[in-house]
Design a protein around this motif. Structure first.
Motif, PDB file in Angstrom:
ATOM      1  N   UNK A   1       0.813  -1.189   0.000  1.00  0.00           N
ATOM      2  CA  UNK A   1       0.000   0.000   0.000  1.00  0.00           C
ATOM      3  C   UNK A   1       0.860   1.257   0.000  1.00  0.00           C
ATOM      4  N   UNK A   2       1.952   1.179   0.793  1.00  0.00           N
ATOM      5  CA  UNK A   2       2.832   2.342   0.846  1.00  0.00           C
ATOM      6  C   UNK A   2       3.478   2.606  -0.512  1.00  0.00           C
ATOM      7  N   UNK A   3       3.863   1.546  -1.204  1.00  0.00           N
ATOM      8  CA  UNK A   3       4.505   1.726  -2.509  1.00  0.00           C
ATOM      9  C   UNK A   3       3.556   2.365  -3.516  1.00  0.00           C
ATOM     10  N   UNK A   4       2.303   1.959  -3.482  1.00  0.00           N
ATOM     11  CA  UNK A   4       1.317   2.551  -4.390  1.00  0.00           C
ATOM     12  C   UNK A   4       1.135   4.032  -4.083  1.00  0.00           C
ATOM     13  N   UNK A   5       1.033   4.359  -2.786  1.00  0.00           N
ATOM     14  CA  UNK A   5       0.874   5.768  -2.414  1.00  0.00           C
ATOM     15  C   UNK A   5       2.114   6.589  -2.744  1.00  0.00           C
ATOM     16  N   UNK A   6       3.291   5.986  -2.622  1.00  0.00           N
ATOM     17  CA  UNK A   6       4.518   6.703  -2.998  1.00  0.00           C
ATOM     18  C   UNK A   6       4.542   7.009  -4.493  1.00  0.00           C
ATOM     19  N   UNK A   7       4.103   6.072  -5.299  1.00  0.00           N
ATOM     20  CA  UNK A   7       4.060   6.308  -6.745  1.00  0.00           C
ATOM     21  C   UNK A   7       3.031   7.381  -7.082  1.00  0.00           C
ATOM     22  N   UNK A   8       1.865   7.315  -6.415  1.00  0.00           N
ATOM     23  CA  UNK A   8       0.840   8.352  -6.632  1.00  0.00           C
ATOM     24  C   UNK A   8       1.371   9.714  -6.205  1.00  0.00           C
ATOM     25  N   UNK A   9       2.100   9.758  -5.085  1.00  0.00           N
ATOM     26  CA  UNK A   9       2.680  11.020  -4.614  1.00  0.00           C
ATOM     27  C   UNK A   9       3.685  11.580  -5.617  1.00  0.00           C
ATOM     28  N   UNK A  10       4.500  10.708  -6.184  1.00  0.00           N
ATOM     29  CA  UNK A  10       5.471  11.138  -7.186  1.00  0.00           C
ATOM     30  C   UNK A  10       4.778  11.684  -8.426  1.00  0.00           C
ATOM     31  N   UNK A  11       3.739  10.994  -8.882  1.00  0.00           N
ATOM     32  CA  UNK A  11       2.997  11.468 -10.056  1.00  0.00           C
ATOM     33  C   UNK A  11       2.290  12.788  -9.778  1.00  0.00           C
ATOM     34  N   UNK A  12       1.734  12.933  -8.571  1.00  0.00           N
ATOM     35  CA  UNK A  12       1.095  14.202  -8.216  1.00  0.00           C
ATOM     36  C   UNK A  12       2.105  15.340  -8.145  1.00  0.00           C
ATOM     37  N   UNK A  13       3.288  15.054  -7.629  1.00  0.00           N
ATOM     38  CA  UNK A  13       4.315  16.094  -7.549  1.00  0.00           C
ATOM     39  C   UNK A  13       4.734  16.542  -8.947  1.00  0.00           C
ATOM     40  N   UNK A  14       4.933  15.587  -9.852  1.00  0.00           N
ATOM     41  CA  UNK A  14       5.313  15.945 -11.216  1.00  0.00           C
ATOM     42  C   UNK A  14       4.193  16.709 -11.924  1.00  0.00           C
ATOM     43  N   UNK A  15       2.944  16.289 -11.705  1.00  0.00           N
ATOM     44  CA  UNK A  15       1.818  16.984 -12.312  1.00  0.00           C
ATOM     45  C   UNK A  15       1.678  18.397 -11.749  1.00  0.00           C
ATOM     46  N   UNK A  16       1.886  18.544 -10.459  1.00  0.00           N
ATOM     47  CA  UNK A  16       1.801  19.865  -9.833  1.00  0.00           C
ATOM     48  C   UNK A  16       2.891  20.791 -10.355  1.00  0.00           C
ATOM     49  N   UNK A  17       4.085  20.277 -10.515  1.00  0.00           N
ATOM     50  CA  UNK A  17       5.182  21.076 -11.083  1.00  0.00           C
ATOM     51  C   UNK A  17       4.842  21.494 -12.504  1.00  0.00           C
ATOM     52  N   UNK A  18       4.340  20.565 -13.298  1.00  0.00           N
ATOM     53  CA  UNK A  18       3.992  20.875 -14.680  1.00  0.00           C
ATOM     54  C   UNK A  18       2.890  21.914 -14.793  1.00  0.00           C
ATOM     55  N   UNK A  19       1.856  21.789 -13.974  1.00  0.00           N
ATOM     56  CA  UNK A  19       0.746  22.736 -14.032  1.00  0.00           C
ATOM     57  C   UNK A  19       1.193  24.128 -13.594  1.00  0.00           C
ATOM     58  N   UNK A  20       2.022  24.199 -12.573  1.00  0.00           N
ATOM     59  CA  UNK A  20       2.499  25.506 -12.105  1.00  0.00           C
ATOM     60  C   UNK A  20       3.380  26.158 -13.164  1.00  0.00           C
TER      61      UNK A  20
ATOM     62  N   UNK B   1      -0.263  13.102   3.922  1.00  0.00           N
ATOM     63  CA  UNK B   1      -0.774  12.859   5.264  1.00  0.00           C
ATOM     64  C   UNK B   1      -1.095  11.381   5.473  1.00  0.00           C
ATOM     65  N   UNK B   2      -1.681  10.747   4.478  1.00  0.00           N
ATOM     66  CA  UNK B   2      -1.996   9.324   4.618  1.00  0.00           C
ATOM     67  C   UNK B   2      -0.730   8.473   4.683  1.00  0.00           C
ATOM     68  N   UNK B   3       0.300   8.842   3.932  1.00  0.00           N
ATOM     69  CA  UNK B   3       1.577   8.118   4.024  1.00  0.00           C
ATOM     70  C   UNK B   3       2.196   8.270   5.406  1.00  0.00           C
ATOM     71  N   UNK B   4       2.080   9.449   5.993  1.00  0.00           N
ATOM     72  CA  UNK B   4       2.612   9.674   7.334  1.00  0.00           C
ATOM     73  C   UNK B   4       1.874   8.816   8.350  1.00  0.00           C
ATOM     74  N   UNK B   5       0.572   8.749   8.235  1.00  0.00           N
ATOM     75  CA  UNK B   5      -0.220   7.944   9.171  1.00  0.00           C
ATOM     76  C   UNK B   5       0.107   6.463   9.017  1.00  0.00           C
ATOM     77  N   UNK B   6       0.218   5.979   7.789  1.00  0.00           N
ATOM     78  CA  UNK B   6       0.525   4.563   7.556  1.00  0.00           C
ATOM     79  C   UNK B   6       1.904   4.210   8.079  1.00  0.00           C
ATOM     80  N   UNK B   7       2.897   5.052   7.821  1.00  0.00           N
ATOM     81  CA  UNK B   7       4.256   4.734   8.286  1.00  0.00           C
ATOM     82  C   UNK B   7       4.358   4.830   9.802  1.00  0.00           C
ATOM     83  N   UNK B   8       3.602   5.732  10.427  1.00  0.00           N
ATOM     84  CA  UNK B   8       3.615   5.815  11.892  1.00  0.00           C
ATOM     85  C   UNK B   8       2.955   4.584  12.500  1.00  0.00           C
ATOM     86  N   UNK B   9       1.922   4.079  11.873  1.00  0.00           N
ATOM     87  CA  UNK B   9       1.247   2.877  12.370  1.00  0.00           C
ATOM     88  C   UNK B   9       2.146   1.652  12.220  1.00  0.00           C
TER      89      UNK B   9
END
Length: 121
Positions: A1-20, A65-73
């Motif tokens: 689950x963490x790996x999927x969220x990390x990939x989604x986070x990476x894609x969101x970061x790249x998309x956010x950079x591109x849009x800005x 935030x969800x990655x932080x909660x999962x890794x803390x758990x």
């Protein structure tokens, strides 16, 4: 689950950079460029790029935030030193409070070739 969220986070970061980077400059950044042209009085319309930036930003924060909660758990009740093992594990495994000095190197004696210390002249 963490790996999927990390990939989604990476894609969101790249998309956010591109849009800005694709957005039009307002001209007032860092004190450069032309006059305000009523920027204080007029309310600029929210374009599709601005809305997309907000959506990507909110999604980025939610995934972070969800990655932080999962890794803390997952890390609950464990220490980094417990996971490492290796050289620190035998000393910690004794449990009597004493350090195992057999694995440590003794200090060099006077007759051994000690490294020369540079002099400040």
């Amino acid at each position: 689950m963490e790996n999927v969220l990390l990939i989604v986070l990476l894609l969101l970061a790249l998309a956010l950079i591109g849009v800005v980077l694709l957005q039009r400059s307002e001209g007032g950044g860092l004190g450069m460029g032309g006059g305000g042209g009523g920027a204080m009085s007029e309310r600029s319309a929210a374009t599709a790029m601005t809305k997309l930036t907000w959506i990507f930003g909110i999604a980025f924060m939610a995934v972070s935030l969800s990655l932080t909660i999962i890794s803390a758990r997952n890390a609950e009740g464990t220490s980094v030193m417990d996971r490492i093992g290796g050289a620190a594990a035998p000393a910690a495994a004794q449990g009597d409070g004493e350090i195992d000095t057999d694995a440590l190197l003794p200090p060099p004696t006077a007759e051994e070739d000690a490294p020369l210390v540079p002099r400040a002249d």
